[in-house]
Design a protein around this motif. Structure first.
Motif, PDB file in Angstrom:
ATOM      1  N   LEU A  77       0.855  -1.187   0.000  1.00 15.17           N
ATOM      2  CA  LEU A  77       0.000   0.000   0.000  1.00 15.17           C
ATOM      3  C   LEU A  77       0.885   1.228   0.000  1.00 15.17           C
ATOM      4  O   LEU A  77       1.698   1.413   0.913  1.00 15.17           O
ATOM      5  N   TRP A  78       0.731   2.063  -1.014  1.00 16.72           N
ATOM      6  CA  TRP A  78       1.494   3.307  -1.068  1.00 16.72           C
ATOM      7  C   TRP A  78       1.189   4.142   0.173  1.00 16.72           C
ATOM      8  O   TRP A  78       0.043   4.440   0.485  1.00 16.72           O
ATOM      9  N   GLY A  79       2.231   4.508   0.909  1.00 18.22           N
ATOM     10  CA  GLY A  79       2.065   5.264   2.140  1.00 18.22           C
ATOM     11  C   GLY A  79       1.708   4.399   3.327  1.00 18.22           C
ATOM     12  O   GLY A  79       1.600   4.905   4.451  1.00 18.22           O
ATOM     13  N   GLY A  80       1.526   3.098   3.110  1.00 10.06           N
ATOM     14  CA  GLY A  80       1.110   2.199   4.181  1.00 10.06           C
ATOM     15  C   GLY A  80       2.219   1.943   5.195  1.00 10.06           C
ATOM     16  O   GLY A  80       3.402   1.856   4.851  1.00 10.06           O
ATOM     17  N   ARG A  81       1.797   1.795   6.434  1.00  9.27           N
ATOM     18  CA  ARG A  81       2.743   1.570   7.518  1.00  9.27           C
ATOM     19  C   ARG A  81       2.071   0.734   8.606  1.00  9.27           C
ATOM     20  O   ARG A  81       2.137   1.033   9.786  1.00  9.27           O
ATOM     21  N   SER A  82       1.394  -0.333   8.179  1.00 14.67           N
ATOM     22  CA  SER A  82       0.686  -1.162   9.140  1.00 14.67           C
ATOM     23  C   SER A  82       0.622  -2.598   8.646  1.00 14.67           C
ATOM     24  O   SER A  82       0.980  -2.895   7.504  1.00 14.67           O
ATOM     25  N   GLY A  83       0.109  -3.471   9.513  1.00 20.51           N
ATOM     26  CA  GLY A  83      -0.050  -4.867   9.138  1.00 20.51           C
ATOM     27  C   GLY A  83      -1.158  -5.099   8.145  1.00 20.51           C
ATOM     28  O   GLY A  83      -1.318  -6.213   7.649  1.00 20.51           O
ATOM     29  N   PHE A  84      -1.924  -4.071   7.804  1.00 19.36           N
ATOM     30  CA  PHE A  84      -3.008  -4.195   6.837  1.00 19.36           C
ATOM     31  C   PHE A  84      -2.572  -3.772   5.430  1.00 19.36           C
ATOM     32  O   PHE A  84      -3.253  -4.069   4.457  1.00 19.36           O
ATOM     33  N   GLY A  85      -1.459  -3.081   5.332  1.00 21.13           N
ATOM     34  CA  GLY A  85      -0.916  -2.623   4.068  1.00 21.13           C
ATOM     35  C   GLY A  85       0.321  -1.789   4.340  1.00 21.13           C
ATOM     36  O   GLY A  85       0.302  -0.949   5.237  1.00 21.13           O
ATOM     37  N   ILE A  86       1.370  -2.037   3.579  1.00 25.47           N
ATOM     38  CA  ILE A  86       2.652  -1.412   3.919  1.00 25.47           C
ATOM     39  C   ILE A  86       3.452  -1.175   2.654  1.00 25.47           C
ATOM     40  O   ILE A  86       3.322  -1.913   1.671  1.00 25.47           O
ATOM     41  N   ASP A  87       4.262  -0.115   2.650  1.00 26.47           N
ATOM     42  CA  ASP A  87       5.132   0.116   1.505  1.00 26.47           C
ATOM     43  C   ASP A  87       6.578  -0.189   1.894  1.00 26.47           C
ATOM     44  O   ASP A  87       6.867  -0.598   3.022  1.00 26.47           O
ATOM     45  N   CYS A  88       7.490   0.013   0.958  1.00 30.48           N
ATOM     46  CA  CYS A  88       8.870  -0.454   1.155  1.00 30.48           C
ATOM     47  C   CYS A  88       9.551   0.241   2.329  1.00 30.48           C
ATOM     48  O   CYS A  88      10.139  -0.414   3.202  1.00 30.48           O
ATOM     49  N   SER A  89       9.452   1.558   2.395  1.00 34.83           N
ATOM     50  CA  SER A  89      10.117   2.280   3.479  1.00 34.83           C
ATOM     51  C   SER A  89       9.352   2.143   4.782  1.00 34.83           C
ATOM     52  O   SER A  89       9.943   2.207   5.869  1.00 34.83           O
ATOM     53  N   GLY A  90       8.028   1.927   4.699  1.00 25.33           N
ATOM     54  CA  GLY A  90       7.258   1.659   5.900  1.00 25.33           C
ATOM     55  C   GLY A  90       7.671   0.349   6.541  1.00 25.33           C
ATOM     56  O   GLY A  90       7.733   0.235   7.774  1.00 25.33           O
ATOM     57  N   LEU A  91       7.974  -0.656   5.719  1.00 26.67           N
ATOM     58  CA  LEU A  91       8.438  -1.939   6.235  1.00 26.67           C
ATOM     59  C   LEU A  91       9.782  -1.774   6.937  1.00 26.67           C
ATOM     60  O   LEU A  91      10.004  -2.330   8.024  1.00 26.67           O
ATOM     61  N   VAL A  92      10.681  -1.003   6.349  1.00 25.64           N
ATOM     62  CA  VAL A  92      11.982  -0.756   6.968  1.00 25.64           C
ATOM     63  C   VAL A  92      11.810  -0.012   8.284  1.00 25.64           C
ATOM     64  O   VAL A  92      12.395  -0.381   9.309  1.00 25.64           O
ATOM     65  N   GLN A  93      10.993   1.027   8.275  1.00 26.96           N
ATOM     66  CA  GLN A  93      10.792   1.799   9.505  1.00 26.96           C
ATOM     67  C   GLN A  93      10.174   0.941  10.603  1.00 26.96           C
ATOM     68  O   GLN A  93      10.587   0.994  11.768  1.00 26.96           O
ATOM     69  N   MET A  94       9.169   0.137  10.260  1.00 29.56           N
ATOM     70  CA  MET A  94       8.512  -0.707  11.244  1.00 29.56           C
ATOM     71  C   MET A  94       9.481  -1.734  11.829  1.00 29.56           C
ATOM     72  O   MET A  94       9.541  -1.937  13.057  1.00 29.56           O
ATOM     73  N   ALA A  95      10.251  -2.401  10.969  1.00 29.77           N
ATOM     74  CA  ALA A  95      11.179  -3.425  11.443  1.00 29.77           C
ATOM     75  C   ALA A  95      12.241  -2.834  12.357  1.00 29.77           C
ATOM     76  O   ALA A  95      12.594  -3.425  13.388  1.00 29.77           O
ATOM     77  N   LEU A  96      12.743  -1.666  12.020  1.00 30.79           N
ATOM     78  CA  LEU A  96      13.724  -1.013  12.873  1.00 30.79           C
ATOM     79  C   LEU A  96      13.101  -0.579  14.192  1.00 30.79           C
ATOM     80  O   LEU A  96      13.699  -0.743  15.261  1.00 30.79           O
ATOM     81  N   ALA A  97      11.880  -0.034  14.133  1.00 30.70           N
ATOM     82  CA  ALA A  97      11.221   0.427  15.363  1.00 30.70           C
ATOM     83  C   ALA A  97      11.019  -0.715  16.350  1.00 30.70           C
ATOM     84  O   ALA A  97      11.213  -0.550  17.560  1.00 30.70           O
TER      85      ALA A  97
END
Length: 286
Positions: A182-202
């Protein structure tokens, strides 16, 4: 005269600006942001107060933010965790009753009206959501954590806010395999490439900026894959894209090609992406 500041990470408009930017930008008024938090499972952050504008990022339940303006049903805010600035729906935010005690530690979990998984669920929450837990209960040998309003969540799906899920960012990212892109996504329901990196690091106790260009400019140190080699957890960047090195031959990323989080041979990804966007721009070791 205003500095040329990145509007993604600095709250300023011609009519209004963060008081911390006084002397750096020109605005009619300078104010201090009012503290608030997200009260819905996922709040979309837009560049303009327009539901048809793109989603820049998302904020999760319990995340702190500063509110600079509310008008026409929209709030102009800055997120506390990464400093991102944008507009969210006014009904998505509210005043918190105190600091969060726990964070959701699985990609997705349900919130129930009470401590029983047979109850119809109230909401679904993403990894990274922050909750205030006030008690515990057990039903049919399943432990639950109880929130202030009496709602409940599976206790095993939470971690205290001071704890990290793991020290392996790639293992966190792999939990999102097949999560929709998901463009702009940052959750387990939809996520984009940089959101995945940010989430994993967090979830491993490390902070990161939101967008891939910001990450490419600041995360860790630049490495040369030919001289330094590639190891698990390294990041490879393209123009507008980023992914994790799972092992020296494998890329794990939220892919706009498959439209979900996937793993693929690194060489295949480099060749495929090169046809549209060129070769990798850099490699970094967080």
């Amino acid at each position: 005269m205003s500095e040329q500041l990145d509007r993604r990470s600095h709250a300023y408009r011609p009519d209004l600006a963060d008081i911390r930017l006084r002397g750096r930008v020109t605005a009619d008024r300078y104010i201090e942001g009012m503290p608030a938090e997200v009260i819905v499972p996922v709040a979309a952050l837009h560049p303009r107060p327009d539901p048809e504008s793109s989603i820049d990022t998302q904020a999760l339940r319990g995340e702190a933010l500063s509110v600079f303006d509310i008008s026409g049903g929209w709030a102009w805010v800055q997120l506390a965790a990464d400093g991102y600035v944008g507009y969210v729906r006014e009904q998505a935010i509210g005043q918190g009753a105190g600091p969060a005690t726990h964070v959701v530690s699985v990609p997705r979990s349900f919130l129930y009206p009470g401590p029983d998984l047979r109850f119809p669920h109230l909401d679904a929450l993403s990894m990274g959501s922050r909750l205030r837990i006030v008690g515990t209960a057990e039903t049919r040998a399943t432990p639950y954590a109880i929130l202030e309003d009496g709602s409940a969540i599976i206790a095993a799906h939470l971690l205290p806010v001071a704890e990290n899920l793991t020290d392996d960012t790639v293992s966190v990212a792999s939990r999102f395999l097949e999560t929709p892109y998901l463009w702009g996504g940052r959750s387990g329901f939809g996520i984009d490439c940089s959101g995945l990196v940010q989430m994993a690091l967090a979830m491993t106790g490390k902070s990161a900026p939101r967008d891939s260009d910001q990450q490419a400019a600041s995360l860790g140190r630049i490495i040369d894959p030919d001289t330094d080699g590639l190891q698990r957890g390294d990041l490879v960047f393209w123009k507008g894209h980023v992914g994790f090195i799972e092992d020296p031959e494998t890329l794990l990323h939220a892919s706009g090609g498959t439209m979900y989080v996937t793993r693929e041979p690194l060489r295949d990804a480099i060749d495929r992406i090169a046809r549209l966007y060129g070769l990798p721009t850099c490699y970094r070791r967080p």
